[in-house]
Design an enzyme around this catalytic site. Structure first.
Site, PDB file in Angstrom:
ATOM      1  N   GLY A  75       2.752   2.417  10.655  1.00  0.00           N
ATOM      2  CA  GLY A  75       3.690   3.523  10.454  1.00  0.00           C
ATOM      3  C   GLY A  75       4.433   3.942  11.709  1.00  0.00           C
ATOM      4  O   GLY A  75       5.082   4.986  11.735  1.00  0.00           O
ATOM      5  N   LYS A 100       0.156   4.180  -0.189  1.00  0.00           N
ATOM      6  CA  LYS A 100      -0.482   5.369   0.404  1.00  0.00           C
ATOM      7  C   LYS A 100      -0.242   6.565  -0.527  1.00  0.00           C
ATOM      8  O   LYS A 100      -0.132   6.379  -1.739  1.00  0.00           O
ATOM      9  CB  LYS A 100       0.033   5.598   1.834  1.00  0.00           C
ATOM     10  CG  LYS A 100      -0.119   4.325   2.684  1.00  0.00           C
ATOM     11  CD  LYS A 100       0.026   4.531   4.154  1.00  0.00           C
ATOM     12  CE  LYS A 100      -0.164   3.197   4.864  1.00  0.00           C
ATOM     13  NZ  LYS A 100      -0.099   3.304   6.316  1.00  0.00           N
ATOM     14  N   SER A 146       3.786  -2.018  10.252  1.00  0.00           N
ATOM     15  CA  SER A 146       5.237  -2.064  10.435  1.00  0.00           C
ATOM     16  C   SER A 146       5.855  -3.421  10.094  1.00  0.00           C
ATOM     17  O   SER A 146       6.805  -3.855  10.738  1.00  0.00           O
ATOM     18  CB  SER A 146       5.613  -1.611  11.860  1.00  0.00           C
ATOM     19  OG  SER A 146       5.183  -0.265  12.075  1.00  0.00           O
ATOM     20  N   HIS A 199      -9.516   1.139   5.185  1.00  0.00           N
ATOM     21  CA  HIS A 199      -8.212   1.363   5.818  1.00  0.00           C
ATOM     22  C   HIS A 199      -8.402   2.292   7.017  1.00  0.00           C
ATOM     23  O   HIS A 199      -9.232   3.208   6.974  1.00  0.00           O
ATOM     24  CB  HIS A 199      -7.233   1.969   4.813  1.00  0.00           C
ATOM     25  CG  HIS A 199      -5.818   1.959   5.332  1.00  0.00           C
ATOM     26  ND1 HIS A 199      -5.357   2.899   6.219  1.00  0.00           N
ATOM     27  CD2 HIS A 199      -4.800   1.088   5.128  1.00  0.00           C
ATOM     28  CE1 HIS A 199      -4.093   2.605   6.524  1.00  0.00           C
ATOM     29  NE2 HIS A 199      -3.736   1.513   5.872  1.00  0.00           N
ATOM     30  N   ASN A 220       0.882  -1.175   0.000  1.00  0.00           N
ATOM     31  CA  ASN A 220       0.000   0.000   0.000  1.00  0.00           C
ATOM     32  C   ASN A 220       0.917   1.221   0.000  1.00  0.00           C
ATOM     33  O   ASN A 220       1.497   1.556   1.027  1.00  0.00           O
ATOM     34  CB  ASN A 220      -0.900  -0.030   1.243  1.00  0.00           C
ATOM     35  CG  ASN A 220      -1.715   1.243   1.390  1.00  0.00           C
ATOM     36  OD1 ASN A 220      -1.736   2.096   0.505  1.00  0.00           O
ATOM     37  ND2 ASN A 220      -2.388   1.391   2.530  1.00  0.00           N
ATOM     38  N   GLU A 269      -6.823   4.734   8.007  1.00  0.00           N
ATOM     39  CA  GLU A 269      -6.677   6.162   7.695  1.00  0.00           C
ATOM     40  C   GLU A 269      -7.957   6.715   7.059  1.00  0.00           C
ATOM     41  O   GLU A 269      -8.311   7.876   7.264  1.00  0.00           O
ATOM     42  CB  GLU A 269      -5.448   6.364   6.788  1.00  0.00           C
ATOM     43  CG  GLU A 269      -4.154   6.158   7.578  1.00  0.00           C
ATOM     44  CD  GLU A 269      -2.998   5.574   6.786  1.00  0.00           C
ATOM     45  OE1 GLU A 269      -2.977   5.671   5.548  1.00  0.00           O
ATOM     46  OE2 GLU A 269      -2.085   5.001   7.432  1.00  0.00           O
ATOM     47  N   GLU A 282      -5.078  -4.789  10.727  1.00  0.00           N
ATOM     48  CA  GLU A 282      -4.073  -3.740  10.881  1.00  0.00           C
ATOM     49  C   GLU A 282      -4.318  -2.987  12.183  1.00  0.00           C
ATOM     50  O   GLU A 282      -5.130  -2.046  12.224  1.00  0.00           O
ATOM     51  CB  GLU A 282      -4.148  -2.749   9.712  1.00  0.00           C
ATOM     52  CG  GLU A 282      -3.841  -3.358   8.370  1.00  0.00           C
ATOM     53  CD  GLU A 282      -3.282  -2.322   7.386  1.00  0.00           C
ATOM     54  OE1 GLU A 282      -2.237  -2.619   6.806  1.00  0.00           O
ATOM     55  OE2 GLU A 282      -3.868  -1.241   7.243  1.00  0.00           O
TER      56      GLU A 282
END
Ligand code: 13P
Length: 250
Positions: free
Chosen positions: A173, A11, A212, A95, A9, A97, A167
């Protein structure tokens, strides 16, 4: 046996020249790799680049988001049929985010999931708890609720043509990977929950871990019985890292 799937991904990263160099490296190292599915998910403007660069390779590609609407006055949105036009295979839905920064509810995510499948795309459904939720002991409730929204709307059989990505938000991240045991526990919970509704669907369901993942921890994560590959953010932008992660899954 489930086949593992590693998806990058990107992003909101990349550029034509950068992507080109990365894709060349991935193609030369990974094309022909047996034993694991591989994909990259790029920002919309670069999907055409993925389409032309990855045609006739063993790397599939996908988008990172899609509208739940078929068409109409939705400025700035992209529909499932538009993605399908390009020969897109996967689309990430829900996701963290998108959920946290763009206010996507469980219901919206379920609508996107169904729209994707109706167009013949394979949704990668992301679920996961925040640090506060983990510390509050409600990880399973949160992940269960996120899954339930899709199962109630689409039916459990819809998961036969989908991927789930666990996730944990606190691991995305941050460099803080869930331990293989922490991740496995949630993956087992997810599979068990689906198994209670349809064992065959649960047995075949690819459940990726994301948060990560890097070359150094991929093999140990992927050796867990219910971890079927990964959804890779930062490390998917570094050719050597992503190549090593794919090889760890294969
Ligand atoms: P990182 O691998 O950068 O933690 O990101 C994970 C992720 O959000 C993939 O969708």
């Amino acid at each position: 046996m489930r086949r593992k799937l590693v998806a990058g991904n990107w992003k909101m990263h990349g550029g034509l020249a950068e992507n080109q160099a990365l894709l060349e490296a991935l193609k030369s190292a990974l094309n022909g790799l047996q034993g694991a599915g591989m994909a990259v998910c790029a920002p919309y403007p670069y999907l055409a680049q993925l389409q032309s660069e990855l045609a006739a390779t063993d790397l599939a590609w996908g988008a990172q988001n899609v509208s739940e609407h078929a068409k109409g006055a939705f400025t700035g949105e992209v529909s499932t049929s538009m993605l399908k036009d390009f020969g897109c295979t996967y689309v990430i839905v829900g996701h963290s985010e998108r959920r946290s920064l763009y206010g996507e509810s469980d219901e919206t995510v379920a609508k996107k999931f169904m729209a994707a499948q109706a167009a013949g795309l394979i949704p990668i459904l992301c679920v996961g708890e925040t640090l506060a939720e983990r510390e509050g002991g409600v990880t399973e409730q949160v992940v269960g609720r996120q899954l339930d929204a899709v199962v109630h709307a689409a039916g459990v059989d819809a998961l036969a043509k989908a991927v789930v990505a666990y996730e944990p938000v606190w691991a995305i991240g941050t460099g803080k990977t869930a331990t293989p045991e922490q991740a496995q526990a949630v993956h087992a919970y997810i599979r068990g929950k689906i198994s209670g509704l349809n064992k065959a669907v649960a047995d075949g369901l690819v459940i990726q871990y994301g948060g990560s993942v890097k070359a150094a921890n991929a093999a140990e994560l992927f050796s867990q019985p219910d971890i079927d590959g990964g959804l890779i953010g930062g490390a998917s932008l570094i050719a050597d890292e992503f190549i090593a992660i794919c090889k760890a899954a294969a």
